[in-house]
Design a protein around this motif. Structure first.
Motif, PDB file in Angstrom:
ATOM      1  N   TRP A  77     -40.731  81.285 -34.411  1.00 35.00           N
ATOM      2  CA  TRP A  77     -39.330  82.663 -34.764  1.00 35.00           C
ATOM      3  C   TRP A  77     -37.895  81.986 -34.138  1.00 35.00           C
ATOM      4  N   GLU A 125     -45.890  79.970 -31.557  1.00 43.68           N
ATOM      5  CA  GLU A 125     -45.013  80.967 -31.935  1.00 43.68           C
ATOM      6  C   GLU A 125     -43.979  80.918 -31.501  1.00 43.68           C
ATOM      7  N   ASP A 155     -36.394  81.180 -37.998  1.00 39.45           N
ATOM      8  CA  ASP A 155     -37.047  82.562 -39.089  1.00 39.45           C
ATOM      9  C   ASP A 155     -36.216  82.799 -39.136  1.00 39.45           C
TER      10      ASP A 155
END
Length: 238
Positions: free
Chosen positions: A235, A231, A238
């Motif tokens: 992030w 995760e 992104d």
């Protein structure tokens, strides 16, 4: 494929390079690392003992020294122990695929993990030890095992030499007092506005030593689960 790479922006190429480097390091970890040293300095004259851990066992510390710093988690590893008493802190973790449709952003697996456990092994040079892990066939069995977890450590001949129990910290370790937040292996650091840098107890940092931002990030990465690491990478890129 090369035509697509040419269309990437400099930022995209840099991100792709970082991702490929991470996978390259992970590949080296899975193929080149199978034996982990758990102590500082050289081994004793009589040699060392070896604790064999399956991929479901995640050894975090041995005698307060952190040893669980691997990009890949599904590794079966051998841990070298110095002769004498060794306090091994670990967790037991299994992963089970979810049935049915998985929503966007939802994890596709169930993770069943115990709290920190400790086992005290009176190791002998040249001896091999292994965890006697009960077999589980589904997530419900894994959850029942994790709810009241205790595992034996066996010597090479099959005899039980130790049994694990919940880890409650090292009794000989002094507690720190002061305005700084104390970070322990079972308590991740959550930064807040105006909060001072954390103080880390245990591992290779001495009691009371201040940890710089980079070291704090390293500690957080070591303690993050596989899902949390993935995760974070999503992030970051992104």
């Amino acid at each position: 494929m090369f035509a697509r790479l040419k269309k990437l922006s400099p930022v995209g190429l840099r991100q792709l390079t970082v991702v490929l480097a991470i996978f390259a390091i992970a590949g080296c970890s899975s193929t080149g690392v199978s034996r982990v040293k758990t102590y500082d300095g050289g081994s004793s004259i009589g040699g060392v003992a070896v604790l064999k851990a399956p991929s479901t066992i995640k050894v975090q510390e041995v005698n307060g020294r952190e040893v669980g710093n691997f990009l890949l988690e599904d590794l079966a590893l051998d841990y070298e122990l110095q002769p004498g008493q060794n306090i091994v802190v670990f967790t037991h973790k299994t992963i089970w695929a979810k049935s049915g449709v998985v929503q966007d952003g939802e994890s596709a697996v169930h993770v069943v993990e115990t709290g920190p456990q400790q086992v005290v092994i009176d190791a002998r040079a040249g001896q091999e030890y292994r965890f006697d892990i009960p077999e589980v066939n589904n997530r419900r069995e894994a959850e029942r095992l994790a709810a009241d977890f205790s595992v034996a450590v066996l010597a090479a001949g099959g005899g039980t030499v130790a049994r694990s129990q919940p880890f409650e910290g090292y009794p000989q370790q002094p507690q720190m007092a002061g305005p700084a937040q104390v970070v322990t292996p079972s308590q991740p650091y959550s930064p807040q506005a105006g909060q001072p840098a954390p103080v880390y107890q245990g591992g290779q940092s001495g009691p009371g030593s201040r940890v710089e931002t980079l070291e704090a990030l390293k500690m957080l990465w070591e303690r993050a689960s596989g899902d949390e690491k993935r995760e974070f990478l999503r992030w970051a890129f992104d």
